[in-house]
Design an enzyme around this catalytic site. Structure first.
Site, PDB file in Angstrom:
ATOM      1  N   LYS A 104       0.850  -1.199   0.000  1.00 24.28           N
ATOM      2  CA  LYS A 104       0.000   0.000   0.000  1.00 24.28           C
ATOM      3  C   LYS A 104       0.877   1.237   0.000  1.00 24.28           C
ATOM      4  CE  LYS A 104      -4.497   0.797  -0.005  1.00 24.28           C
ATOM      5  NZ  LYS A 104      -5.496   0.003  -0.735  1.00 24.28           N
ATOM      6  N   GLY A 216     -21.892   6.218   1.564  1.00 28.55           N
ATOM      7  CA  GLY A 216     -20.824   6.525   0.621  1.00 28.55           C
ATOM      8  C   GLY A 216     -21.352   6.361  -0.791  1.00 28.55           C
ATOM      9  N   TYR A 217     -21.337   7.440  -1.584  1.00 30.46           N
ATOM     10  CA  TYR A 217     -21.874   7.344  -2.950  1.00 30.46           C
ATOM     11  C   TYR A 217     -20.844   7.790  -3.974  1.00 30.46           C
ATOM     12  CZ  TYR A 217     -25.877   6.407  -5.953  1.00 30.46           C
ATOM     13  OH  TYR A 217     -26.733   5.849  -6.880  1.00 30.46           O
ATOM     14  N   GLY A 218     -19.598   7.331  -3.728  1.00 29.97           N
ATOM     15  CA  GLY A 218     -18.564   7.484  -4.731  1.00 29.97           C
ATOM     16  C   GLY A 218     -18.633   6.313  -5.692  1.00 29.97           C
ATOM     17  N   ASN A 219     -17.494   5.942  -6.243  1.00 30.86           N
ATOM     18  CA  ASN A 219     -17.453   4.875  -7.231  1.00 30.86           C
ATOM     19  C   ASN A 219     -18.011   3.556  -6.690  1.00 30.86           C
ATOM     20  OD1 ASN A 219     -15.744   2.385  -8.260  1.00 30.86           O
ATOM     21  ND2 ASN A 219     -15.819   3.840  -9.947  1.00 30.86           N
ATOM     22  N   VAL A 220     -17.541   3.134  -5.510  1.00 33.92           N
ATOM     23  CA  VAL A 220     -17.956   1.836  -4.957  1.00 33.92           C
ATOM     24  C   VAL A 220     -19.439   1.853  -4.591  1.00 33.92           C
ATOM     25  CG1 VAL A 220     -17.574   0.131  -3.135  1.00 33.92           C
ATOM     26  CG2 VAL A 220     -15.628   1.367  -4.113  1.00 33.92           C
ATOM     27  N   GLY A 221     -19.854   2.903  -3.892  1.00 33.44           N
ATOM     28  CA  GLY A 221     -21.251   2.989  -3.480  1.00 33.44           C
ATOM     29  C   GLY A 221     -22.195   3.016  -4.662  1.00 33.44           C
ATOM     30  N   TYR A 222     -21.841   3.812  -5.676  1.00 35.10           N
ATOM     31  CA  TYR A 222     -22.727   3.928  -6.836  1.00 35.10           C
ATOM     32  C   TYR A 222     -22.873   2.607  -7.575  1.00 35.10           C
ATOM     33  CZ  TYR A 222     -24.288   4.681 -11.583  1.00 35.10           C
ATOM     34  OH  TYR A 222     -24.960   4.554 -12.775  1.00 35.10           O
TER      35      TYR A 222
END
Length: 415
Positions: A104, A216-222
Site C-alpha cells: 500500500k 458513501g456514494y462514490g465509485n464503490v457505493g454507486y
C-alpha cells in the site's frame, strides 16, 4: 476516538492465528511488514514556492507473488494507516486466490487544494521516489482514496521514462485508452453486489425486494447500488460526506448519481422523502442489507447495538471495528468482510496486469463474467471455512487467507 487501524489489523490477524492453531512465531512474522519506505517529495507549486510532501510505500508480504495495493492521497495519511492497509491487501489477494502479496502507498496531502499541474508534479515525484522498489514483477500500485486513472497514467508514464521503454504493467486501473482494462471502474461495486446477493441467498433472505442502505456514494457505493438495483433489490437510502437521503419506496441509483454530479451531493435529491445523517443511515430500522462504502471505523462498539440490518457488506476497508464485530455477531447480524466483499477491484486489476503482460484487451462482458466467477469461488471457500470453524465470516475469511500465505511461506522455507 477512532481505533488505530494497525492495531485493528493486528487483532484480526491474532484471532485468525488462534482459530487456525498456529503458534506465536507465525503471528510475529505476519504482524510486521517486510519493508516500509518513507519518502520526501519536493513539489514546485504554481506560485513558485517549494512544498515538501511525505509519502509511504509499505510492502507487507510477498510469499504469494508481487506486492499489490493502491496509493491514497489524503491529509490524514499516517504510517500506521498504510501498514494496516498493506496487511489487509495481503489477505485480500490471498483469499481471492490471486498470485499477489500485499502492499500500500500513501501521500499526506489534500489533493483538492492542488491545481492539476501541482497534482501531476506530486504524482510524478512520488513514483520517482518509490521506483527502486516497484515494477511489474515486484510491486504493482493502483488507485485508492483521491487517486484515479489519470494519476495512474502519470505513474506509468514517469516509470516508463525511468526505464526507457513503455512498462504498462507497473500500475493498474489505468485509463482504458492507455492499457487499462474494461470493467475496472465498475469492479469493486460489482463485487460488493455479488457478495451481497451471495450472502442473502445463503442466509435465507430473498434478494428480490431486499431493502438496501449504502453509506458513501462514490465509485464503490454507486456501482454497488446500480447492480443491486438491476438484480432486484430496493435501494432505500444513500449518503455522501454531506449527508444522506431516504425513500422507503426506493431510489433510482442512476438518477441519484446524475443529481450528485450536478450539485456535488446527494442531499436535495427531489425524489427523496427525507434527509438523514450518515449515523442515521447506519441505524435505519427497515433495511435488510447495509453497505458501508465510505471510510473506516464507522460501525463501532458505540453504535453497533443500534444497527438493524440483517446483513452488512463492507464496501469500504475496515468500516466495522473488532468491538463492533463482537456485538454484531452476538446479534446474529452477518458481516461479509472487506477482504472478500470489496476484492472486485484488485481482481480486475489482476486481469488488467495479465492483459498487459500478454498484450491483450478483453471485452467488458468477459471481464465481468470472470470477476463474478472468481468472487463466487472465493465466497464459497470462506463460507465452507465459516461452517467448519463455527465462527464469524471475517475470522473465516482471514483463516482462509492466512492459511494460504503460511503454506506458501512454509513451502518456500521462510518459516
Amino acid at each position: 476516538m477512532a481505533e488505530n487501524p494497525y492495531e485493528m489489523a493486528l487483532k484480526q490477524l491474532k484471532k485468525a492465528i488462534d482459530v487456525l492453531g498456529y503458534d506465536h512465531n507465525i503471528y510475529d512474522v505476519l504482524s510486521k511488514p517486510q519493508r516500509i519506505l518513507e519518502v520526501s517529495i519536493p513539489v514546485k507549486m504554481d506560485d513558485g514556492s517549494i512544498k515538501v510532501f511525505v509519502g509511504y510505500r509499505v510492502q507487507h508480504n510477498d510469499a504469494l507473488g508481487p506486492y499489490k495495493g493502491g496509493v491514497r492521497y489524503h491529509p490524514g495519511v499516517t504510517k500506521d494507516d498504510v501498514i494496516a492497509l498493506a496487511m489487509w491487501m495481503t489477505w485480500k489477494c490471498s483469499v481471492a486466490e490471486l498470485p499477489y502479496g500485499g502492499g500500500k502507498g500513501g501521500v499526506r496531502v489534500d489533493p483538492r487544494k492542488l491545481s492539476m499541474g501541482e497534482l501531476e508534479r506530486l504524482s510524478r515525484g512520488y513514483i520517482r521516489a518509490i521506483a527502486p522498489i516497484i515494477g511489474p514483477d515486484v510491486d504493482i500500485p493502483a488507485p485508492d482514496v483521491y487517486t484515479n486513472p489519470q494519476v495512474m497514467a502519470w505513474f506509468m508514464d514517469e516509470y516508463s521514462k525511468l526505464k526507457g521503454r513503455n512498462v504498462p504493467g507497473v500500475v493498474t486501473a489505468k485509463p482504458v485508452e492507455l492499457w487499462g482494462s474494461y470493467g475496472r471502474i465498475e469492479a469493486t461495486g460489482y463485487g460488493v453486489a455479488v457478495a451481497a446477493k451471495f450472502a442473502s441467498r445463503k442466509y435465507g433472505l430473498p434478494f428480490e425486494g431486499a431493502r438496501v442502505a449504502i453509506q458513501g456514494y462514490g465509485n464503490v457505493g454507486y456501482y454497488s447500488a446500480l447492480f443491486m438495483h438491476k438484480w432486484g433489490a430496493k435501494i432505500v437510502a444513500v449518503s455522501d460526506s454531506k449527508g444522506g437521503i431516504y425513500n422507503p419506496e426506493g431510489l433510482d441509483p442512476q438518477k441519484v448519481k446524475a443529481f450528485k454530479e450536478r450539485s456535488g451531493t446527494v442531499v436535495g435529491f427531489p425524489d427523496a422523502k427525507k434527509v438523514i445523517s450518515n449515523e442515521e443511515l447506519l441505524t435505519l430500522e427497515d433495511i435488510d442489507i447495509l453497505v458501508p462504502a465510505a471510510i473506516e471505523n464507522v460501525i463501532t462498539g458505540e453504535n453497533a447495538d443500534k444497527v438493524h440490518a440483517k446483513i452488512i457488506v463492507e464496501g469500504a476497508n475496515g468500516p466495522v471495528t473488532p468491538e463492533a464485530d463482537e456485538i454484531l455477531f452476538k446479534k446474529g447480524i452477518i458481516v461479509v468482510p472487506d477482504i472478500i466483499a470489496n476484492a472486485g477491484g484488485v481482481i480486475v486489476s489482476y486481469y488488467e496486469w495479465v492483459q498487459n503482460l500478454q498484450g491483450l484487451q478483453w471485452k467488458l462482458n468477459e471481464v465481468l463474467k470472470m470477476l463474478k466467477d472468481k468472487m463466487l469461488s472465493a465466497l464459497y471457500k470462506v463460507y465452507r471455512k465459516y461452517n467448519k470453524l463455527d465462527t464469524d465470516l471475517r475470522t473465516a475469511a482471514y483463516a482462509v487467507a492466512v492459511e494460504r500465505v503460511v503454506n506458501a511461506m512454509k513451502l518456500r522455507g521462510w518459516i
